[in-house]
Design an enzyme around this catalytic site. Structure first.
Site, mmCIF file in Angstrom:
data_model
loop_
_atom_site.group_PDB
_atom_site.id
_atom_site.type_symbol
_atom_site.label_atom_id
_atom_site.label_comp_id
_atom_site.label_asym_id
_atom_site.label_seq_id
_atom_site.Cartn_x
_atom_site.Cartn_y
_atom_site.Cartn_z
ATOM 1 N N HIS A 211 -10.958 -4.923 10.066
ATOM 2 C CA HIS A 211 -11.684 -4.655 8.837
ATOM 3 C C HIS A 211 -12.886 -3.756 9.071
ATOM 4 C CE1 HIS A 211 -9.339 -8.031 7.255
ATOM 5 N NE2 HIS A 211 -9.641 -7.585 6.058
ATOM 6 N N GLU B 79 0.797 -1.224 0.000
ATOM 7 C CA GLU B 79 0.000 0.000 0.000
ATOM 8 C C GLU B 79 0.827 1.271 0.000
ATOM 9 O OE1 GLU B 79 -0.927 -2.606 1.595
ATOM 10 O OE2 GLU B 79 -2.990 -2.948 0.977
#
Lengths: 392, 438
Positions: free
Chosen positions: A197, A128
């Site tokens: 998440h 990322e």
């Protein structure tokens, strides 16, 4: 060497007078409160916005055919927006994990790799920080990347690049380089996805100078915000919500963008201003039904622009109702609600009849167990109670 | 160890995968493994002996090194004007290289002076001693090619063509600086000369460079433009232990991006010796692990650096992908002007001082009759005047006025949002005055 980098006040004023930096023919949808009239879908702004969180029932085919626009699910609306922009400008490209062949973890980029190729819809390795940095470098050299965080939480790994490079490089380079990136992805509390998440990154990113943050909540504003974000010369973080991708709505066939900086009037009212965004909008509207039955008249505003706040729409509402309830999914500490409370106190203190009430998620890592997860986020019952107390 | 054409080395360093030479290196490195946790002085000595052993071994065995006779042969065909058939450069090229290195050195020396006189502030990192790397690589680039650097970026900017005036003004924090005084020493940017920064956090610039290289490939393959621009990413030994380095090596090799990763291994990350922080200190080896050639070159020798750079940049331009080049170099000054530089062994510093790249190039130019004392003195004088002028210019330039504060935060200032009165906040006169609260 002339120092011609800066934005002169004249240029800024001119930039503002034209509604969008896009071709003049494209309508920019503004809220009703503003003097510029919106040419598309005026009826929506008059309050006929769907308040249902679930997909609409199947309609009579004849009547469906006669209505303008087409029905889409929210993720399809995002894709439409993306595709239209990619068609319009060949410099728009997509980076992310599984955005290409897989079509995106929530199918937002489905089919785009087939249409535009593997370089325009780039499947990245799991890195990322680096691929967001790559997007910054690509943006500086002329491309317009749309980067997907497979889950927004993963973008924590890219905080270095988002903060230092996305946000700051336009300034530290003295205005020489622009970073027209869009960083988007699903976030928020889902259904038992576990703590990592289920994160809300808007609170972490909001202090970064130089970025804008918007949160979509309906197919209509999702497409509009996606397009506006891609066209913006600023780096924009577009927050989507995991549980909203299957919302269905009828959206215009004609092209449109919405304003990145404006809030959306969901339900005009007189008694209390409820400010919300993303998924909590639906909890609020659910509570609103109960409240209406009990005789209350809440005004519901989806703030949409998390950074900067639309102080005009918010202010006008407060001047009318004198009471504010903020309902958000962010954590309590340092969240959007905290900032909004401060901003309202600073700007509209004189108009408040009561202290601002802010309902946020609990400052707790989201538990896996369903019963516990349910009570970490704000539920409609709490909203009803809060309004009742506020309006006593 | 000066700029001699070491004709013994026979293989094109970039075609050679390191597996062949690895054995040679391993046998050399048995002399001093990084297993010892002793102080840096001791390890430093060991490293030097390892490196000497390496260069000895390379001369003997023809393993991976800087100069390849293939390249030299190429040059012989190209540069018909060079009198001697084994020369690496022409007179013109030699003077360009000399001038650029001297510019870098003189500029940095002036920075030190100005810093101690209170004209520039904060963290200033000087490049003295490493000039061969900047000159060797950047003088081969076109204006459209991109350079990405770290906080030690003054000389990269100068080599790329940013006027000394603009860099000095930026250091003084004046509006005439290349970044309007908003960046400072560690954030040199130039759109005109494609200097993409100037980054304070190490490793941060490598993905940006990778992105610029991606744009080049995108322009060629998607936009169908005639584009062969390359990007050079400069960074140090300390950065080579950072995740972003490895992530970008992977992506660049995966997509065959037109980028060269240039490691300026000066053995020290502030006070941390490269050997104390790195399990395998041979950084060039990390290239082949990701599928790209890794080359080690003597970074104190501008001609050797240039040879390697030519091949690496050529590879990138031809679309053959990235290269990792490790330049063994040294900074003569401390990490920054605030660094007392007490940890490095004076003997080590003295050794590298004898390998001063500018002295070495001078010697080469004289020995090969490419230039004489008078010509070089003229270059020195010209550069000294440029530096003096840049200081005068910076001194005379205005400091940024208050109203500059809020400009450039957003490319589109509507990003400041809508104020309570319904107008965009950037329309508020306090914005142009710089007094608005954002």
């Amino acid at each position: 060497m002339a120092a011609s980098f800066g934005v002169s006040s004249a240029a800024a004023a001119n930039a503002v007078k034209s509604p969008a930096l896009s071709p003049p023919s494209l309508p920019v949808i503004r809220s009703e409160a503003r003097p510029i009239s919106c040419r598309v879908n005026k009826s929506r702004k008059a309050g006929k916005i769907t308040t249902k969180a679930v997909a609409a029932q199947a309609e009579n085919p004849a009547s469906a055919a006669s209505k303008p626009g087409h029905e889409v699910l929210l993720f399809e609306a995002l894709r439409e927006g993306l595709e239209e922009e990619m068609e319009r400008d060949p410099r728009v490209c997509i980076f992310g994990e599984d955005v290409g062949h897989y079509g995106g973890s929530y199918k937002v980029s489905k089919g785009l790799a087939d249409k535009y190729g593997d370089l325009r819809v780039l499947d990245t390795p799991i890195a990322e920080n680096s691929f967001i940095g790559m997007a910054v470098g690509a943006a500086m050299t002329g491309l317009r990347p749309v980067v997907e965080g497979m889950n927004m939480g993963f973008l924590l790994l890219a905080f270095n690049q988002i903060s230092d490079n996305c946000g700051m490089l336009h300034y530290t380079s003295g205005g020489q380089f622009t970073i027209p990136t869009v960083i988007r992805g699903p976030g928020g509390v889902g259904r038992q996805l576990g703590a990592e998440h289920s994160q809300r990154l808007e609170s972490y990113f909001q202090s970064i100078p130089g970025i804008q943050m918007v949160a979509c909540s309906t197919p209509y504003n999702a497409k509009g915000l996606m397009k506006a974000a891609i066209r913006s010369e600023n780096p924009v973080v577009l927050f989507e919500h995991v549980l909203l991708y299957n919302l269905k709505e009828r959206i215009p066939d004609e092209e449109y963008v919405v304003s990145l900086e404006e809030a959306e009037m969901v339900r005009p009212g007189e008694h209390v201003t409820i400010l919300t965004y993303s998924r909590m909008r639906y909890h609020v509207m659910q509570a609103a039904k109960t409240l209406v039955n009990k005789g209350y008249d809440p005004e519901v505003i989806d703030i949409r622009s998390l950074k900067p706040f639309d102080l005009y729409t918010i202010g006008n509402s407060i001047k009318k109702t004198h009471k504010v309830l903020i309902v958000e999914e962010c954590m309590r500490t340092g969240g959007i609600g905290a900032s909004l409370t401060a901003a309202i106190n600073e700007n509209f203190n004189d108009y408040l009849d009561a202290p601002i009430v802010c309902l946020s998620s609990q400052d707790v890592p989201t538990p896996y167990a369903g019963t516990l997860e349910e009570v970490t986020v704000v539920q409609p019952g709490q909203i009803v109670t809060a309004v009742e107390q506020l309006c006593r | 160890m000066a700029c001699s054409a070491t004709a013994k080395i026979i293989h094109n360093p970039l075609v050679l995968s390191s597996s062949r030479s690895a054995e040679k290196y391993e046998s050399c490195c048995k002399i001093s493994g990084p297993s010892s946790l002793l102080g840096s002085k001791f390890l430093g000595k060991k490293l030097l002996s390892a490196k000497s052993a390496i260069s000895l071994a390379s001369r003997r065995s023809g393993a991976v090194v800087a100069v390849s006779s293939d390249v030299v042969k190429e040059k012989k065909v190209k540069s018909g004007s060079s009198a001697a058939s084994n020369l690496l450069i022409t007179k013109e090229e030699g003077l360009v290289l000399y001038e650029d290195m001297y510019l870098g050195r003189a500029f940095e020396d002036m920075c030190a002076q100005m810093y101690y006189r209170g004209k520039m502030f904060g963290f200033v990192h000087l490049y003295n001693g490493q000039e061969a790397v900047s000159t060797g690589f950047i003088k081969l680039l076109k204006q459209e090619d991109c350079v990405v650097s770290t906080y030690r970026d003054h000389v990269h900017s100068l080599s790329k063509g940013v006027p000394a005036r603009q860099v000095m003004s930026e250091l003084f924090g004046k509006t005439t600086g290349c970044c309007r005084g908003q960046g400072g020493s560690m954030h040199m940017f130039s759109k005109e000369h494609n200097v993409l920064g100037g980054f304070a956090f190490i490793g941060e610039g490598i993905p940006v460079a990778t992105g610029a290289a991606f744009t080049s490939k995108y322009k060629r393959e998607v936009l169908k433009e005639d584009c062969d621009e390359v990007t050079l990413a400069f960074f140090g030994d300390g950065t080579c232990n950072n995740g972003q380095f490895f992530e970008c090596l992977n992506m660049a090799a995966l997509w065959k991006l037109p980028i060269v990763f240039v490691v300026e291994n000066n053995l020290w990350a502030i006070g941390m010796s490269h050997l104390r922080s790195t399990s395998d200190p041979q950084i060039w080896k990390k290239g082949p692990a990701f599928g790209m050639p890794g080359v080690h070159v003597d970074g104190m020798d501008v001609l050797k650096v240039r040879e390697v750079a030519q091949e690496a940049i050529g590879r990138a331009r031809r679309g053959e992908g990235p290269t990792l080049v490790e330049c063994e170099t040294y900074r003569f000054r401390g990490h920054s002007l605030a660094d007392p530089d007490e940890l490095r062994d004076p003997a080590e510093k003295a050794r590298y001082a004898t390998r001063d790249p500018i002295t070495a190039l001078k010697k080469y130019l004289f020995e090969n009759n490419l230039a004489n004392e008078a010509e070089l003195k003229a270059v020195d004088k010209k550069i000294d005047e440029i530096i003096e002028d840049s200081v005068e210019f910076a001194d005379a330039s205005p400091v940024p006025a208050r109203n500059q504060l809020l400009e450039n935060v957003f490319a589109d200032p509507r990003g400041f949002g809508i104020g309570p009165d319904g107008k965009y906040r950037c329309e508020d006169p306090k914005f142009t005055e710089g007094t608005a609260q954002v």
